[in-house]
Write a protein that holds these residues in place. Structure first.
Motif, PDB file in Angstrom:
ATOM      1  N   THR A 236      -6.223  59.108 -45.890  1.00 18.54           N
ATOM      2  CA  THR A 236      -7.679  59.010 -45.804  1.00 18.54           C
ATOM      3  C   THR A 236      -8.100  57.554 -45.603  1.00 18.54           C
ATOM      4  O   THR A 236      -9.004  57.267 -44.822  1.00 18.54           O
ATOM      5  N   VAL A 237      -7.421  56.643 -46.300  1.00 18.68           N
ATOM      6  CA  VAL A 237      -7.762  55.222 -46.183  1.00 18.68           C
ATOM      7  C   VAL A 237      -7.431  54.712 -44.786  1.00 18.68           C
ATOM      8  O   VAL A 237      -8.224  54.010 -44.151  1.00 18.68           O
ATOM      9  N   ILE A 238      -6.235  55.103 -44.297  1.00 16.50           N
ATOM     10  CA  ILE A 238      -5.837  54.714 -42.935  1.00 16.50           C
ATOM     11  C   ILE A 238      -6.851  55.250 -41.926  1.00 16.50           C
ATOM     12  O   ILE A 238      -7.267  54.558 -41.005  1.00 16.50           O
ATOM     13  N   GLY A 239      -7.243  56.499 -42.109  1.00 20.86           N
ATOM     14  CA  GLY A 239      -8.182  57.128 -41.182  1.00 20.86           C
ATOM     15  C   GLY A 239      -9.498  56.384 -41.110  1.00 20.86           C
ATOM     16  O   GLY A 239     -10.032  56.145 -40.032  1.00 20.86           O
ATOM     17  N   MET A 240     -10.026  55.996 -42.261  1.00 19.75           N
ATOM     18  CA  MET A 240     -11.341  55.356 -42.266  1.00 19.75           C
ATOM     19  C   MET A 240     -11.274  53.862 -41.963  1.00 19.75           C
ATOM     20  O   MET A 240     -12.154  53.326 -41.309  1.00 19.75           O
ATOM     21  N   PHE A 241     -10.257  53.195 -42.468  1.00 15.35           N
ATOM     22  CA  PHE A 241     -10.263  51.729 -42.396  1.00 15.35           C
ATOM     23  C   PHE A 241      -9.135  51.132 -41.567  1.00 15.35           C
ATOM     24  O   PHE A 241      -9.091  49.926 -41.378  1.00 15.35           O
ATOM     25  N   GLY A 242      -8.216  51.965 -41.097  1.00 13.62           N
ATOM     26  CA  GLY A 242      -7.127  51.438 -40.282  1.00 13.62           C
ATOM     27  C   GLY A 242      -6.075  50.732 -41.114  1.00 13.62           C
ATOM     28  O   GLY A 242      -6.113  50.740 -42.344  1.00 13.62           O
ATOM     29  N   ALA A 243      -5.137  50.098 -40.427  1.00 13.25           N
ATOM     30  CA  ALA A 243      -3.969  49.527 -41.099  1.00 13.25           C
ATOM     31  C   ALA A 243      -4.309  48.384 -42.047  1.00 13.25           C
ATOM     32  O   ALA A 243      -3.538  48.066 -42.942  1.00 13.25           O
ATOM     33  N   SER A 244      -5.497  47.769 -41.883  1.00 14.29           N
ATOM     34  CA  SER A 244      -5.842  46.666 -42.794  1.00 14.29           C
ATOM     35  C   SER A 244      -6.220  47.184 -44.165  1.00 14.29           C
ATOM     36  O   SER A 244      -6.296  46.420 -45.127  1.00 14.29           O
ATOM     37  N   LEU A 245      -6.472  48.489 -44.282  1.00 15.78           N
ATOM     38  CA  LEU A 245      -6.827  49.135 -45.539  1.00 15.78           C
ATOM     39  C   LEU A 245      -8.022  48.469 -46.220  1.00 15.78           C
ATOM     40  O   LEU A 245      -8.114  48.415 -47.441  1.00 15.78           O
ATOM     41  N   ALA A 246      -8.945  47.970 -45.421  1.00 13.52           N
ATOM     42  CA  ALA A 246     -10.146  47.351 -45.975  1.00 13.52           C
ATOM     43  C   ALA A 246     -11.202  47.293 -44.880  1.00 13.52           C
ATOM     44  O   ALA A 246     -10.861  47.223 -43.698  1.00 13.52           O
ATOM     45  N   PRO A 247     -12.490  47.323 -45.271  1.00 12.30           N
ATOM     46  CA  PRO A 247     -13.519  47.126 -44.249  1.00 12.30           C
ATOM     47  C   PRO A 247     -13.485  45.685 -43.755  1.00 12.30           C
ATOM     48  O   PRO A 247     -13.014  44.801 -44.475  1.00 12.30           O
ATOM     49  N   PRO A 248     -13.952  45.440 -42.544  1.00 12.12           N
ATOM     50  CA  PRO A 248     -13.906  44.076 -42.024  1.00 12.12           C
ATOM     51  C   PRO A 248     -14.880  43.174 -42.789  1.00 12.12           C
ATOM     52  O   PRO A 248     -15.839  43.654 -43.367  1.00 12.12           O
TER      53      PRO A 248
ATOM     54  N   SER B 306      -8.078  51.467 -32.481  1.00 14.69           N
ATOM     55  CA  SER B 306      -8.105  50.021 -32.685  1.00 14.69           C
ATOM     56  C   SER B 306      -8.305  49.268 -31.372  1.00 14.69           C
ATOM     57  O   SER B 306      -8.779  48.141 -31.374  1.00 14.69           O
ATOM     58  N   VAL B 307      -7.962  49.934 -30.246  1.00 12.96           N
ATOM     59  CA  VAL B 307      -8.180  49.265 -28.959  1.00 12.96           C
ATOM     60  C   VAL B 307      -9.666  49.181 -28.625  1.00 12.96           C
ATOM     61  O   VAL B 307     -10.192  48.126 -28.298  1.00 12.96           O
ATOM     62  N   VAL B 308     -10.353  50.327 -28.738  1.00 11.81           N
ATOM     63  CA  VAL B 308     -11.771  50.323 -28.383  1.00 11.81           C
ATOM     64  C   VAL B 308     -12.667  50.110 -29.605  1.00 11.81           C
ATOM     65  O   VAL B 308     -13.872  50.136 -29.494  1.00 11.81           O
ATOM     66  N   GLY B 309     -12.069  49.881 -30.760  1.00 13.73           N
ATOM     67  CA  GLY B 309     -12.859  49.801 -31.986  1.00 13.73           C
ATOM     68  C   GLY B 309     -13.107  48.389 -32.461  1.00 13.73           C
ATOM     69  O   GLY B 309     -13.670  48.181 -33.523  1.00 13.73           O
ATOM     70  N   THR B 310     -12.693  47.406 -31.699  1.00 10.91           N
ATOM     71  CA  THR B 310     -12.900  46.037 -32.153  1.00 10.91           C
ATOM     72  C   THR B 310     -13.894  45.331 -31.237  1.00 10.91           C
ATOM     73  O   THR B 310     -14.311  45.873 -30.229  1.00 10.91           O
ATOM     74  N   GLY B 311     -14.229  44.133 -31.584  1.00 12.41           N
ATOM     75  CA  GLY B 311     -15.159  43.375 -30.747  1.00 12.41           C
ATOM     76  C   GLY B 311     -16.600  43.608 -31.163  1.00 12.41           C
ATOM     77  O   GLY B 311     -16.892  44.294 -32.137  1.00 12.41           O
TER      78      GLY B 311
END
Lengths: 306, 352
Positions: A236-248, B306-311
């Protein structure tokens, strides 16, 4: 003679499964324990060198690791917030579903949908729903005069991003529980309800005095297995926040890491000894789930009823 | 062609049945609602009416409650769909976001763009290959093992079965750690040494065959499915087995001709659940498939994101189109084979 023959035949039928399970299930069980006792183990080297044995060194390292504390904190929040809420909500939905005849099948199908979908794909949809400017949640909050909240975009805090993650986790956990509760409700003998009808017992009382007590073994079972399942949160965390596991933005990387996420970060780490840290963390997770399994066995032995 | 027509007819048929159902429910609801405001004569009639009123209000409450939650469940899918069809400028201009797109404004081209930057068909092919072989493995190993556990008597049967069951409560990561080392030792990761290291590509990197072996073999059996199928096999009466024995039918023939057909619904459930599992597999492929081109559909989705999700201006419409492309096949399978899937899940819950 005959017995020996049938013994042999049985093992032949078992052989394919047993062979695969030995390599990929039984052996790993022991080997992963063994890995926790090694220091500086380097599996990339052909002779697989390690520096020394240790009894609790890897466990000590995990337990004193700041990242593990973060993972433990996040996981505990996910477990103890999402599970009770989703159990209560799914129980209410199951009771409501059981009380209707028309459109029951249609509603049942709709409530089942989260179960068959892809955690990553739906996580992406949730991330967009929680988007500060373009998502639905902030629009909804706006109706109540609230300012936009930053859940998953630049400027999100640990609290707000955790709320978004919890909503997604609860949403994803409903389907299975509703199905099981509904199956349980349909198994309750109708005569209890008929008796209550004769006595003109009020509905709320029927729910409290008949439905919930008779369903209590199943409620206990689902609650505890859901606790165990929620301790393994990661996708679920990967799905929402990606590999960084945190919001930007403000938050450091891995702010929403879970125990399983912690384990994987050390599996990916090819430095000598990292795999032993991963193994130690996995054993800790195992112990936690073991505790819940024992609670489960104890509760089901007591046959909770009233 | 005919197949397609009958399928469309079927869909139309079920649609019209559904709208009919809704219509009837709505009519009944309306007449009930009207009856709430009719004044009755006499005390008895009054009492009857007030009882009816209470019942109708309760029913309305239940349906409203269910409807609210049904909407909550559907919203993510709906928003995913509607966003995937929007123009990207529209997404950024429209605040609040609209919940409807006119048919003539629907940007089906988003899907074409998404298919391209996603490499959808490469991932799709990988996923189908892995799902096919893993499921074949699962079926063979679980049918044979379940038969042994359900029908054959042998020393240590119950103890072994208990041992199998115990592994179900162990977190999967315990296995993943060592299995990763195992596939590495077997030379499947494109590193030097190991049984399969001869299969590497000329430049020393992992070959497709190596990646597939690493992806498939650990998932060619499953304790849970053995448990699940054993339950189904156990329900087949013993008399059938004994009668077959008397007739001199061999065990294997009995399994093939009698047990497998009778337990077919369960076997179909296992097949579907396992295929869907591969479709959603993410972690293991990420770990053992060295190159993106060997990974599975969910990995591809995360990468496309991640390709189209940044910027500055992420292309939300393309992201959601990619998510739809992964979700849609699952939903289609679900609606076609609903019976098997839902049965399997509610059964698996009652195992405790």
């Amino acid at each position: 003679m005959l017995e020996r023959e049938s013994n042999l035949k049985a093992w032949l039928y078992l052989a394919p499964a047993l062979l695969l399970l030995s390599v990929f299930t039984f052996y790993p069980l022991f080997n992963s324990f063994y890995l926790t006792f090694l220091v500086g183990y380097n599996y990339l080297k052909p002779d697989k060198i390690f520096e020394a044995y240790t009894l609790v060194g890897n466990f000590k390292e995990v337990l004193s690791d700041k990242l593990f504390h973060q993972a433990l904190k996040n996981t505990v929040v996910i477990v103890f917030v999402s599970v009770p809420i989703s159990v209560i909500v799914s129980l209410l939905i199951a009771v409501a579903l059981n009380g209707i005849k028309k459109l029951q099948g249609t509603f049942q199908t709709i409530f089942f949908l989260p179960y068959v979908t892809n955690a990553i794909a739906v996580g992406m949809a949730f991330a967009f729903i929680f988007n500060t400017n373009y998502g639905l949640v902030n629009q909804f909050l706006g109706w109540f005069g609230m300012d936009p909240v930053k859940f998953v975009t630049l400027g999100a805090t640990w609290g707000t991003s955790m709320i978004a993650l919890l909503v997604y986790t609860i949403w994803g956990g409903l389907a299975f529980k509703i199905m099981v509760f509904l199956a349980g409700l349909q198994n309750i003998d109708k005569q209890y309800y008929d008796a209550a009808k004769v006595d003109a017992t009020p509905r709320s009382r029927v729910l409290r005095r008949i439905t919930i007590p008779l369903l209590s073994p199943m409620i206990a079972y689902i609650t505890i297995t859901s606790f165990i399942g929620a301790f393994k949160a990661y996708r679920t965390v990967i799905g929402m926040f990606g590999a960084s596991l945190a919001p930007p933005g403000l938050l450091p990387k891995d702010s929403l890491i879970t125990i399983v996420g912690y384990i994987y970060s050390y599996i990916y780490d090819t430095a000598p000894g990292a795999i032993s840290i991963a193994a130690a963390a996995a054993v800790i997770l195992f112990v936690i789930t073991l505790v819940f399994t024992f609670i489960q066995m104890w509760v089901s032995k007591k046959r909770v009823h009233f | 062609m005919e197949d397609k027509n009958t399928f469309i007819d079927k869909v139309k048929d079920s649609m019209s049945k559904f709208t009919e159902k809704v219509k009837v429910s709505a009519k009944e609801f309306w007449s009930n609602l009207k009856s709430l405001f009719v004044k009755g004569d006499g005390e008895k009639e009054q009492k009857r009416l007030s009882e009816k009123r209470r019942r109708v209000i309760r029913k309305a409450g239940i349906y409203t409650f269910l409807l609210v939650f049904a909407i909550i469940i559907i919203i993510p899918f709906y928003f995913m769909l509607i966003t995937s069809l929007k123009d990207v400028d529209k997404i950024y201009e429209e605040i609040p976001p609209s919940l409807w797109v006119k048919f003539k404004d629907m940007m089906f081209i988003n899907y074409k763009a998404s298919l391209e930057n996603f490499d959808y068909f490469v991932y799709m092919k990988n996923t189908i290959v892995v799902a096919f072989f893993a499921t074949m493995g699962v079926l063979v190993t679980t049918i044979l093992a379940s038969f042994a556990f359900a029908r054959l008597n042998f020393k240590g049967r119950d103890l072994l079965f208990l041992g199998f069951l115990m592994t179900m409560m162990i977190p999967g990561e315990m296995f993943v750690i060592t299995n990763y080392l195992t596939v590495s030792d077997l030379g499947l990761l494109g590193k030097e040494g190991g049984l399969f290291s001869g299969l590497v590509l000329a430049d020393g990197s992992q070959s497709a065959l190596q990646a597939n072996i690493a992806l498939i073999t650990p998932f060619m059996t499953s304790v849970f499915y053995i448990f699940f199928l054993r339950q189904a096999f156990k329900q087949i009466p013993d008399e059938l087995y004994l009668a077959a024995k008397v007739d001199g039918t061999s065990d294997f023939k009995y399994l093939r001709r009698i047990m497998v057909p009778i337990a077919a619904p369960t076997i179909i459930t296992i097949t579907i659940l396992n295929m869907m599992g591969t479709w959603s597999a993410f972690i293991w492929p990420n770990l053992v498939a060295d190159d993106e081109k060997y990974r599975l559909i969910t990995n591809g989705l995360r990468k496309a994101f991640s390709v189209v999700g940044t910027g500055e201006r992420p292309a939300f419409n393309l992201q959601m189109a990619a998510a739809m492309l992964v979700t849609l096949p699952l939903l289609v399978v679900f609606f076609l084979l609903k019976k098997y899937i839902m049965r399997g899940v509610s059964r698996s819950g009652i195992k405790g």
